[in-house]
Scaffold this motif. Structure first.
Motif, PDB file in Angstrom:
ATOM      1  N   PRO A 324     132.368  35.850  48.966  1.00 16.46           N
ATOM      2  CA  PRO A 324     132.483  34.401  49.110  1.00 16.46           C
ATOM      3  C   PRO A 324     132.637  33.949  50.561  1.00 16.46           C
ATOM      4  O   PRO A 324     133.273  34.619  51.381  1.00 16.46           O
ATOM      5  CB  PRO A 324     133.724  34.048  48.292  1.00 16.46           C
ATOM      6  N   VAL A 325     132.052  32.793  50.838  1.00 17.43           N
ATOM      7  CA  VAL A 325     132.168  32.124  52.140  1.00 17.43           C
ATOM      8  C   VAL A 325     132.570  30.687  51.856  1.00 17.43           C
ATOM      9  O   VAL A 325     132.005  30.034  50.978  1.00 17.43           O
ATOM     10  CB  VAL A 325     130.828  32.147  52.909  1.00 17.43           C
ATOM     11  N   HIS A 326     133.549  30.188  52.611  1.00 13.44           N
ATOM     12  CA  HIS A 326     133.995  28.803  52.426  1.00 13.44           C
ATOM     13  C   HIS A 326     134.106  28.117  53.769  1.00 13.44           C
ATOM     14  O   HIS A 326     134.556  28.707  54.760  1.00 13.44           O
ATOM     15  CB  HIS A 326     135.364  28.754  51.727  1.00 13.44           C
ATOM     16  N   GLY A 327     133.705  26.839  53.801  1.00  7.85           N
ATOM     17  CA  GLY A 327     133.823  26.046  55.019  1.00  7.85           C
ATOM     18  C   GLY A 327     134.563  24.750  54.762  1.00  7.85           C
ATOM     19  O   GLY A 327     134.379  24.115  53.720  1.00  7.85           O
ATOM     20  N   GLU A 328     135.398  24.356  55.735  1.00  3.58           N
ATOM     21  CA  GLU A 328     136.118  23.083  55.672  1.00  3.58           C
ATOM     22  C   GLU A 328     135.580  22.149  56.746  1.00  3.58           C
ATOM     23  O   GLU A 328     135.545  22.510  57.930  1.00  3.58           O
ATOM     24  CB  GLU A 328     137.619  23.278  55.917  1.00  3.58           C
ATOM     25  N   CYS A 329     135.151  20.965  56.340  1.00  4.21           N
ATOM     26  CA  CYS A 329     134.717  19.912  57.255  1.00  4.21           C
ATOM     27  C   CYS A 329     133.673  20.442  58.242  1.00  4.21           C
ATOM     28  O   CYS A 329     132.527  20.668  57.868  1.00  4.21           O
ATOM     29  CB  CYS A 329     135.916  19.290  57.954  1.00  4.21           C
ATOM     30  N   GLY A 330     134.023  20.673  59.492  1.00  4.91           N
ATOM     31  CA  GLY A 330     133.055  21.190  60.438  1.00  4.91           C
ATOM     32  C   GLY A 330     132.457  22.507  59.997  1.00  4.91           C
ATOM     33  O   GLY A 330     131.265  22.765  60.214  1.00  4.91           O
ATOM     34  N   GLY A 331     133.276  23.362  59.380  1.00  3.24           N
ATOM     35  CA  GLY A 331     132.763  24.607  58.836  1.00  3.24           C
ATOM     36  C   GLY A 331     131.775  24.373  57.714  1.00  3.24           C
ATOM     37  O   GLY A 331     130.770  25.079  57.571  1.00  3.24           O
ATOM     38  N   TYR A 332     132.036  23.361  56.898  1.00  2.10           N
ATOM     39  CA  TYR A 332     131.129  22.962  55.814  1.00  2.10           C
ATOM     40  C   TYR A 332     129.801  22.499  56.391  1.00  2.10           C
ATOM     41  O   TYR A 332     128.721  22.879  55.915  1.00  2.10           O
ATOM     42  CB  TYR A 332     131.809  21.853  55.013  1.00  2.10           C
ATOM     43  N   SER A 420     130.531  21.116  47.818  1.00  2.00           N
ATOM     44  CA  SER A 420     129.434  21.675  47.030  1.00  2.00           C
ATOM     45  C   SER A 420     129.498  23.193  47.011  1.00  2.00           C
ATOM     46  O   SER A 420     130.272  23.809  47.748  1.00  2.00           O
ATOM     47  CB  SER A 420     128.081  21.196  47.568  1.00  2.00           C
ATOM     48  N   ARG A 421     128.666  23.756  46.104  1.00  2.09           N
ATOM     49  CA  ARG A 421     128.624  25.212  45.954  1.00  2.09           C
ATOM     50  C   ARG A 421     127.192  25.655  45.705  1.00  2.09           C
ATOM     51  O   ARG A 421     126.435  25.004  44.982  1.00  2.09           O
ATOM     52  CB  ARG A 421     129.502  25.665  44.794  1.00  2.09           C
ATOM     53  N   ARG A 422     126.836  26.778  46.318  1.00  2.31           N
ATOM     54  CA  ARG A 422     125.571  27.447  46.054  1.00  2.31           C
ATOM     55  C   ARG A 422     125.821  28.944  46.134  1.00  2.31           C
ATOM     56  O   ARG A 422     126.184  29.459  47.191  1.00  2.31           O
ATOM     57  CB  ARG A 422     124.489  27.032  47.049  1.00  2.31           C
ATOM     58  N   GLY A 423     125.660  29.634  45.025  1.00  4.54           N
ATOM     59  CA  GLY A 423     125.914  31.067  45.011  1.00  4.54           C
ATOM     60  C   GLY A 423     127.357  31.371  45.358  1.00  4.54           C
ATOM     61  O   GLY A 423     128.293  30.833  44.755  1.00  4.54           O
ATOM     62  N   ASN A 424     127.563  32.213  46.356  1.00  6.01           N
ATOM     63  CA  ASN A 424     128.914  32.598  46.783  1.00  6.01           C
ATOM     64  C   ASN A 424     129.494  31.669  47.849  1.00  6.01           C
ATOM     65  O   ASN A 424     130.591  31.930  48.354  1.00  6.01           O
ATOM     66  CB  ASN A 424     128.905  34.025  47.334  1.00  6.01           C
ATOM     67  N   THR A 425     128.749  30.616  48.193  1.00  2.00           N
ATOM     68  CA  THR A 425     129.166  29.745  49.295  1.00  2.00           C
ATOM     69  C   THR A 425     129.692  28.414  48.773  1.00  2.00           C
ATOM     70  O   THR A 425     129.082  27.790  47.906  1.00  2.00           O
ATOM     71  CB  THR A 425     127.993  29.486  50.251  1.00  2.00           C
ATOM     72  N   THR A 426     130.838  28.000  49.304  1.00  2.00           N
ATOM     73  CA  THR A 426     131.440  26.715  48.947  1.00  2.00           C
ATOM     74  C   THR A 426     131.850  25.990  50.222  1.00  2.00           C
ATOM     75  O   THR A 426     132.005  26.592  51.285  1.00  2.00           O
ATOM     76  CB  THR A 426     132.685  26.890  48.051  1.00  2.00           C
ATOM     77  N   GLY A 427     132.027  24.679  50.088  1.00  2.00           N
ATOM     78  CA  GLY A 427     132.490  23.909  51.235  1.00  2.00           C
ATOM     79  C   GLY A 427     133.068  22.577  50.813  1.00  2.00           C
ATOM     80  O   GLY A 427     132.740  22.043  49.743  1.00  2.00           O
ATOM     81  N   THR A 428     133.960  22.044  51.636  1.00  2.00           N
ATOM     82  CA  THR A 428     134.590  20.743  51.399  1.00  2.00           C
ATOM     83  C   THR A 428     134.663  19.980  52.709  1.00  2.00           C
ATOM     84  O   THR A 428     134.685  20.570  53.794  1.00  2.00           O
ATOM     85  CB  THR A 428     136.034  20.893  50.868  1.00  2.00           C
ATOM     86  N   PHE A 429     134.725  18.661  52.608  1.00  2.00           N
ATOM     87  CA  PHE A 429     134.985  17.855  53.790  1.00  2.00           C
ATOM     88  C   PHE A 429     136.482  17.719  54.059  1.00  2.00           C
ATOM     89  O   PHE A 429     136.878  17.285  55.134  1.00  2.00           O
ATOM     90  CB  PHE A 429     134.362  16.469  53.651  1.00  2.00           C
ATOM     91  N   PHE A 430     137.316  18.041  53.090  1.00  2.00           N
ATOM     92  CA  PHE A 430     138.754  17.904  53.327  1.00  2.00           C
ATOM     93  C   PHE A 430     139.358  19.242  53.729  1.00  2.00           C
ATOM     94  O   PHE A 430     138.884  20.305  53.352  1.00  2.00           O
ATOM     95  CB  PHE A 430     139.473  17.331  52.097  1.00  2.00           C
ATOM     96  N   HIS A 431     140.412  19.149  54.523  1.00  2.00           N
ATOM     97  CA  HIS A 431     141.185  20.315  54.950  1.00  2.00           C
ATOM     98  C   HIS A 431     142.321  20.535  53.957  1.00  2.00           C
ATOM     99  O   HIS A 431     143.132  19.644  53.727  1.00  2.00           O
ATOM    100  CB  HIS A 431     141.770  20.108  56.354  1.00  2.00           C
ATOM    101  N   LEU A 432     142.396  21.699  53.397  1.00  2.00           N
ATOM    102  CA  LEU A 432     143.434  22.038  52.434  1.00  2.00           C
ATOM    103  C   LEU A 432     144.809  22.067  53.101  1.00  2.00           C
ATOM    104  O   LEU A 432     144.978  22.691  54.143  1.00  2.00           O
ATOM    105  CB  LEU A 432     143.118  23.391  51.784  1.00  2.00           C
ATOM    106  N   ILE A 433     145.764  21.365  52.493  1.00  2.00           N
ATOM    107  CA  ILE A 433     147.148  21.383  52.986  1.00  2.00           C
ATOM    108  C   ILE A 433     148.063  22.133  52.028  1.00  2.00           C
ATOM    109  O   ILE A 433     148.894  22.937  52.440  1.00  2.00           O
ATOM    110  CB  ILE A 433     147.679  19.943  53.174  1.00  2.00           C
TER     111      ILE A 433
END
Length: 437
Positions: A324-332, A420-433
């Motif tokens: 899995p790969v996940h990105g937050e905001c800029g990472g997304y 959103s999600r595609r395969g093993n990749t996910t991302g959000t615009f919000f930063h998890l607190i």
């Protein structure tokens, strides 16, 4: 129990951060152990706090965190001589509706912890009215105590006397007054301060701010106004934020650095290992990691380099085939297909998601977010409720992949930035607190 103060103001942009850093360094220079905190969702200020004190600073947040979590985080100050907490926005500013137990307002933390408030007031363009503002803040909410005021950007000795006399008339102490032209402002960018690790002269700037404040502020009186905190009963074990994996490849450089310090600490406390790498240096994520995490930051300022760094992009694409790969905001944004910069130039990103974003027409997206996952993401299953914060100026051009979550703002209104999600990749615009329990 250390003496404690919370530094706040009537509004943003008045000088809270500069005063916090200056006081922290000035007291450290006196030989005191100073512990800083940041009230609210800001991922830049804690790094400056750490530079000023030599001790790691963390965020505490009444909208996203429960009292036990705040108590566990605040307990790190128990071995210090002085706690200095920096507020966000104005003293009573928060979300439209309560979160876990508060609105995210600085006043929530002041009341809960029993921290007296040191107000920073900018009296530019006014005189006696500054006393009316301070009086209003003092009397607005029972349980929040104003210790006194530091004036910032005072125009002249006459101006200072007018304001001081007015505040004396309502029994609000003035601990000092900083002149308008004192050269102690820190460099800023559209999301706030330039990051501490980006600024090679940050230590010199903090030292100069401490010198100016030592000259113009009565440090002894400020220290005497501080009071011991009312730490809540500490939980038997610290609150846990589930790590996304056992060994985490964490992107970490000038383009990807917006991650809350308490998150990293929670991951490590739960037994996870963190291996950092730099996309800007064309590095690949650790081959031994079982998950890759790309924080937010300023990818739009480095989009050309990210697009040109084919080793990083190929390695991340290969990583995502099995893990899995996940990105937050800029990472997304970096995980998407393309990013258009402020000049209208489109740069190819990693392409693990179909997301297209643009800074050509800036639009502010700001506020707390409560997300309920409709598909899994690293560390969290379907149905998990996550609390976070969104702050960026990018516009979604296209977000074609299935949604990651149902996302609502603090008032309960749905937002378009669902992740959103595609395969093993996910991302959000919000930063998890924090996790919502």
């Amino acid at each position: 129990m250390p003496a404690s103060l919370l530094i706040s103001a009537p509004a943003s942009g008045v000088g809270k951060t500069t005063l916090t850093l200056a006081l922290a360094r000035a007291y450290r220079d006196r030989g005191l152990k100073v512990q800083c905190f940041k009230s609210g969702p800001d991922y830049i200020d804690p790094a400056f706090h750490t530079a000023a004190t030599g001790r790691a600073s963390v965020n505490i947040d009444s909208w996203a965190m429960d009292r036990a979590t705040i108590g566990a985080l605040a307990a790190r100050g128990e071995d210090s001589d002085l706690v200095l907490a920096e507020g966000s926005m104005g003293l009573f500013d928060g979300s439209a509706a309560k979160g876990v137990w508060g609105t995210g307002a600085t006043a929530d933390i002041a009341e809960m912890m029993g921290w007296p408030v040191l107000l920073v007031i900018d009296p530019s363009g006014q005189a006696q009215t500054a006393a009316a503002i301070a009086t209003g803040l003092r009397d607005f909410r029972a349980g929040v105590r104003i210790a006194g005021v530091v004036l910032n950007r005072v125009a002249s000795p006459r101006h200072e006397k007018l304001v001081r006399d007015a505040l004396a008339g309502v029994d609000i102490p003035v601990f000092g007054a900083l002149p308008r032209h004192a050269a102690i402002a820190l460099p800023e960018r559209h999301l706030g301060l330039v990051q501490a690790e980006e600024h090679g002269e940050v230590d010199g700037l903090i030292a100069e701010a401490a010198r100016v404040v030592t000259t113009h502020v009565d440090l002894d009186a400020v220290l005497q106004a501080a009071a011991p905190a009312r730490l809540p009963q500490r939980p038997s074990s610290p609150a846990v934020v589930t790590p996304p994996g056992q060994r985490i490849a964490l992107a970490r450089d000038s383009a990807f650095s917006f991650v809350y310090p308490h998150m990293l600490e929670a991951w490590r406390a739960a037994g996870a290992e963190i291996a950092t790498f730099s996309p800007l240096a064309n590095e690949a994520p650790d081959a031994g990691a079982d998950v890759c995490w790309l924080p937010g930051g300023y990818p739009e300022l480095h989009a050309g380099r990210i697009a040109a760094n084919t080793r990083f992009r190929r390695a991340l694409t290969s990583f995502a085939e099995t893990r899995p790969v996940h990105g937050e905001c800029g990472g997304y944004m970096a995980l998407g297909g393309g990013l258009t910069d402020a000049g209208g130039v489109r740069h190819e990103m990693v392409g693990l998601l179909g997301l297209e974003t643009s800074f050509a027409q800036r639009r502010l997206h700001l506020g707390y977010r409560l997300a309920e996952l409709v598909v899994p993401m690293p560390g969290h299953q379907v149905g998990a409720r996550l609390r976070g914060h969104e702050f960026h100026y990018s516009t979604i051009v296209s977000q074609p992949d299935p949604s990651l979550a149902v996302v609502r703002d603090a008032a309960g209104t749905g937002v378009a930035e669902t992740g959103s999600r595609r395969g093993n990749t996910t991302g959000t615009f919000f930063h998890l607190i924090a996790e919502d329990r």
